[in-house]
Write an enzyme that holds these catalytic residues in place. Structure first.
Site, mmCIF file in Angstrom:
data_model
loop_
_atom_site.group_PDB
_atom_site.id
_atom_site.type_symbol
_atom_site.label_atom_id
_atom_site.label_comp_id
_atom_site.label_asym_id
_atom_site.label_seq_id
_atom_site.Cartn_x
_atom_site.Cartn_y
_atom_site.Cartn_z
ATOM 1 C CB THR A 110 21.071 31.773 -8.159
ATOM 2 O OG1 THR A 110 19.927 31.944 -7.312
ATOM 3 C CG2 THR A 110 22.219 32.621 -7.621
ATOM 4 N NE ARG A 163 16.475 24.164 -0.910
ATOM 5 C CZ ARG A 163 16.039 24.100 -2.174
ATOM 6 N NH1 ARG A 163 16.303 25.088 -3.011
ATOM 7 N NH2 ARG A 163 15.329 23.084 -2.587
ATOM 8 C CD GLN A 164 10.252 23.665 3.606
ATOM 9 O OE1 GLN A 164 9.256 23.897 4.281
ATOM 10 N NE2 GLN A 164 10.336 22.631 2.793
ATOM 11 C CG ASP A 188 -0.220 0.047 2.531
ATOM 12 O OD1 ASP A 188 1.029 0.001 2.527
ATOM 13 O OD2 ASP A 188 -0.896 0.126 3.573
ATOM 14 C CG ASP A 223 25.355 29.050 -4.051
ATOM 15 O OD1 ASP A 223 25.401 29.177 -2.810
ATOM 16 O OD2 ASP A 223 24.414 29.480 -4.741
ATOM 17 C CE LYS A 250 19.995 34.555 -4.260
ATOM 18 N NZ LYS A 250 20.180 33.100 -4.266
ATOM 19 C CD GLU A 252 0.927 1.648 6.070
ATOM 20 O OE1 GLU A 252 1.543 0.791 6.749
ATOM 21 O OE2 GLU A 252 -0.251 1.995 6.311
#
Length: 334
Positions: free
Chosen positions: A250, A116-117, A52, A242, A215, A54
């Site tokens: 960017t 990033r959050q 299913d 980066d 930026k 899971e």
């Protein structure tokens, strides 16, 4: 045996399916560490999927009383389920290790998803998801995190009191561009203010000048370079560093700004993480064929797809030797 040292039988390196390539590289690299050879047991593919959808986990060897290093690629292009399933597989596998007696579980995630959050967008009602993921990791039984070049320094605070081991990526970048040491025609460029501290240290290590791009993001997923501050007199090669390539927006704007505002003839890019998005590949190809992009390199913190590895100007910097020394040698050797 020295106080606090672990015995051979106490160390297990377990890997989730999405981390199969990384686990193979680490195993091979560890075999080249003479004192570490044979001193850890490896368990591969500890997670699986139910019909299913899971996520489940099963340990094919005992871990009771062991120091477990759990390897997972949280972004694995092509793997079923995407980042959500890979993150859940890590948590489920960690819980399996703890419920079956592991003394300590160290999550080894070369790319740390959700980092990033780290804060809500200004003026938006958003969660600090990086903290949520840290809370889930602790609840699953993870005691320590080993990762590579996380997006934000706050990750240490989010995971506290769990220690976060994040090796400085400076040596990796310096090694990649060692041939440019002391060259007056080369300049190191930070694509935004966040990358400026690392680029500044990189420039000092190689005896180069440095510059930083200003930026802003007028909207989600779109970058705009308003200025590049630095002395470009005589600069013919721009080295752009980066933490990651996502969509490539960017990098596109930095390349356009360098073409419009400087005499740079060649742009060389190195990042720690490449998310392997098709949009980014198209951007890189455009900049290579119709721009001034000469070369791009990324680590294999995320398994790199053929769409990128077959590009003639793209190079992968393997992390397995670095992590083998970190995970095995630093723990097992006197």
């Amino acid at each position: 045996m020295r106080p606090g040292a672990v015995r051979e039988a106490d160390v297990v390196v377990a890997s989730c399916r999405a981390a199969a390539a990384f686990a193979t590289g680490l195993r091979r690299a560890s075999a080249r560490l003479p004192k570490a050879r044979g001193r850890a047991r490896f368990i591969d593919g500890v997670d699986y999927s139910f019909p299913d959808g899971e996520v489940g986990a099963r340990l094919d060897a005992g871990v009771d009383g062991c120091d477990v290093f759990l390897l997972q690629s949280l972004v694995s292009p092509g793997a079923a389920g995407g980042v959500q399933e890979q993150a859940l597989a890590l948590l489920v596998a960690a819980r399996a290790c703890r419920e079956w007696g592991a003394a300590r579980v160290t999550a080894v995630t070369p790319y740390l998803a959700y980092a990033r959050q780290d804060k809500p967008t200004a003026g938006a009602r958003e969660p600090t998801t990086a903290r949520l993921f840290a809370d889930l990791a602790a609840a699953a039984g993870i005691d320590r995190l080993v990762t590579w070049h996380p997006h934000c320094a706050q990750v240490h605070g989010f995971f506290a009191p769990l220690p976060v081991v994040a090796p400085d990526p400076l040596d990796d970048f310096v090694h990649a561009f060692a041939r440019f040491r002391g060259r007056g025609d080369a300049i190191a460029v930070a694509p935004d203010a966040g990358a400026a501290p690392l680029v500044g240290r990189f420039a000092r290590a190689l005896g180069l000048r440095s510059a930083v791009a200003m930026k802003r993001r007028p909207e989600r997923g779109r970058a705009e370079i308003t200025e590049i501050a630095g002395n470009f007199t005589g600069a013919r090669v721009a080295i752009v560093l980066d933490d990651m390539i996502s969509s490539g927006s960017t990098l596109r704007e930095v390349a356009r700004a360098l073409a419009a505002k400087t005499w740079v003839e060649e742009i060389r890019v190195a990042v720690s993480h490449n998310l392997c998005l098709r949009e980014a590949r198209e951007t890189l190809e455009e900049l290579y064929h119709r721009g001034r992009l000469a070369a791009v390199s990324a680590t294999d913190s995320i398994p790199q797809t053929e769409e990128f590895t077959r590009l003639s100007f793209f190079e992968v910097r393997p992390l397995a030797p670095r992590f083998a020394a970190l995970v095995l040698a630093s723990v097992l050797l006197p």
